[in-house]
Design a protein around this motif. Sequence first.
Motif, PDB file in Angstrom:
ATOM      1  N   ALA A  37      -4.449   0.266  -7.514  1.00  0.00           N
ATOM      2  CA  ALA A  37      -3.616   1.104  -6.637  1.00  0.00           C
ATOM      3  C   ALA A  37      -4.378   2.341  -6.184  1.00  0.00           C
ATOM      4  N   ASP A  38      -5.074   2.979  -7.110  1.00  0.00           N
ATOM      5  CA  ASP A  38      -5.857   4.162  -6.752  1.00  0.00           C
ATOM      6  C   ASP A  38      -7.023   3.798  -5.835  1.00  0.00           C
ATOM      7  N   GLU A  39      -7.641   2.673  -6.110  1.00  0.00           N
ATOM      8  CA  GLU A  39      -8.804   2.254  -5.319  1.00  0.00           C
ATOM      9  C   GLU A  39      -8.441   2.027  -3.858  1.00  0.00           C
ATOM     10  N   VAL A  40      -7.298   1.396  -3.608  1.00  0.00           N
ATOM     11  CA  VAL A  40      -6.913   1.101  -2.227  1.00  0.00           C
ATOM     12  C   VAL A  40      -6.084   2.216  -1.602  1.00  0.00           C
ATOM     13  N   GLY A  41      -5.687   3.207  -2.393  1.00  0.00           N
ATOM     14  CA  GLY A  41      -4.845   4.280  -1.865  1.00  0.00           C
ATOM     15  C   GLY A  41      -3.422   3.834  -1.616  1.00  0.00           C
ATOM     16  N   LEU A  42      -2.892   3.015  -2.522  1.00  0.00           N
ATOM     17  CA  LEU A  42      -1.601   2.369  -2.319  1.00  0.00           C
ATOM     18  C   LEU A  42      -0.484   3.345  -1.974  1.00  0.00           C
ATOM     19  N   LEU A  43      -0.265   4.343  -2.804  1.00  0.00           N
ATOM     20  CA  LEU A  43       0.883   5.220  -2.600  1.00  0.00           C
ATOM     21  C   LEU A  43       0.779   5.971  -1.281  1.00  0.00           C
ATOM     22  N   ASP A  44      -0.388   6.503  -0.987  1.00  0.00           N
ATOM     23  CA  ASP A  44      -0.543   7.227   0.277  1.00  0.00           C
ATOM     24  C   ASP A  44      -0.378   6.294   1.468  1.00  0.00           C
ATOM     25  N   ASN A  45      -0.889   5.078   1.364  1.00  0.00           N
ATOM     26  CA  ASN A  45      -0.740   4.129   2.467  1.00  0.00           C
ATOM     27  C   ASN A  45       0.714   3.715   2.663  1.00  0.00           C
ATOM     28  N   LEU A  46       1.435   3.515   1.567  1.00  0.00           N
ATOM     29  CA  LEU A  46       2.860   3.199   1.699  1.00  0.00           C
ATOM     30  C   LEU A  46       3.613   4.362   2.336  1.00  0.00           C
ATOM     31  N   ARG A  47       3.249   5.572   1.978  1.00  0.00           N
ATOM     32  CA  ARG A  47       3.895   6.741   2.599  1.00  0.00           C
ATOM     33  C   ARG A  47       3.590   6.805   4.092  1.00  0.00           C
ATOM     34  N   ARG A  48       2.332   6.551   4.459  1.00  0.00           N
ATOM     35  CA  ARG A  48       1.947   6.574   5.870  1.00  0.00           C
ATOM     36  C   ARG A  48       2.683   5.490   6.654  1.00  0.00           C
ATOM     37  N   LEU A  49       2.777   4.308   6.073  1.00  0.00           N
ATOM     38  CA  LEU A  49       3.484   3.223   6.754  1.00  0.00           C
ATOM     39  C   LEU A  49       4.969   3.520   6.890  1.00  0.00           C
ATOM     40  N   ASP A  50       5.553   4.059   5.839  1.00  0.00           N
ATOM     41  CA  ASP A  50       6.970   4.398   5.879  1.00  0.00           C
ATOM     42  C   ASP A  50       7.249   5.352   7.031  1.00  0.00           C
ATOM     43  N   SER A  51       6.406   6.360   7.169  1.00  0.00           N
ATOM     44  CA  SER A  51       6.581   7.318   8.260  1.00  0.00           C
ATOM     45  C   SER A  51       6.352   6.668   9.608  1.00  0.00           C
ATOM     46  N   ALA A  52       5.315   5.838   9.716  1.00  0.00           N
ATOM     47  CA  ALA A  52       4.964   5.242  11.006  1.00  0.00           C
ATOM     48  C   ALA A  52       6.034   4.278  11.498  1.00  0.00           C
ATOM     49  N   VAL A  53       6.552   3.435  10.607  1.00  0.00           N
ATOM     50  CA  VAL A  53       7.549   2.465  11.066  1.00  0.00           C
ATOM     51  C   VAL A  53       8.861   3.152  11.414  1.00  0.00           C
ATOM     52  N   ARG A  54       9.188   4.202  10.694  1.00  0.00           N
ATOM     53  CA  ARG A  54      10.429   4.921  11.023  1.00  0.00           C
ATOM     54  C   ARG A  54      10.271   5.655  12.353  1.00  0.00           C
ATOM     55  N   THR A  55       9.102   6.223  12.583  1.00  0.00           N
ATOM     56  CA  THR A  55       8.849   6.884  13.865  1.00  0.00           C
ATOM     57  C   THR A  55       8.918   5.884  15.013  1.00  0.00           C
ATOM     58  N   ALA A  56       8.438   4.664  14.751  1.00  0.00           N
ATOM     59  CA  ALA A  56       8.459   3.620  15.777  1.00  0.00           C
ATOM     60  C   ALA A  56       9.829   2.981  15.948  1.00  0.00           C
ATOM     61  N   GLY A  57      10.780   3.325  15.103  1.00  0.00           N
ATOM     62  CA  GLY A  57      12.116   2.749  15.198  1.00  0.00           C
ATOM     63  C   GLY A  57      12.228   1.348  14.660  1.00  0.00           C
TER      64      GLY A  57
END
Length: 209
Positions: A37-57
């Motif tokens: 999880a740390d190696e791939v940046g899991l938590l930060d990537n999930l946070r970024r995706l969560d924001s991006a998909v919500r922004t995109a509707g």
Amino acid sequence: MVEIAYPRERTALLLVDPYNDFLSEGGKSYPRLKPIADEVGLLDNLRRLDSAVRTAGIQVVIVPHRRWEPGDYEDWDHPNPSQQRIMQAHHFARGEWGGDWHPDFAPKPGDIVAQEHWGQSGFANTDLDFRLKQKGVTHVIVVGLLANTCIESTARFAMELGYHVTLVRDATAAFSHEMMHAAHELNGPAFAHAILTTAELIAALAKGA
């Protein structure tokens, strides 16, 4: 890379098993998961995706594993190895902290929370397919945990049901590099229409917007 369009009204992000036991310090499975999880940046990537998909509707769908309760699996004819481990260690126990949502990924107003899956596919014996079809969803982006079990099983089932399937290689994790390799290099290409990074997916969503 072939450009993929993600129609806003026909796309859903499927966030699989965002429980404290997986994603939070002190979670029962977190120590085994943390190196990858740390190696791939899991938590930060999930946070970024969560924001991006919500922004995109785009529709967010929580796809949760069965929360363990006393008696689960004990009288089954053939619980699978994962279910046996859950039965012994009480992963995702209902009413306990480990079975609560990670605070960054708890459902928000407008999100869909599918019925809990007993096995590894979020579609098998749940209402997930029905709920997605009622929203007109044709494209699913599958993220969360684990890459080689619930993510792969849910994504494979989605393909069999006729959905366009995207995997995100750094928005998931597993217990070893070998499991990640199997999920994204060996098995994923046989059923997923796209296997992207978080950055690639966010760029594609931005173009669609």
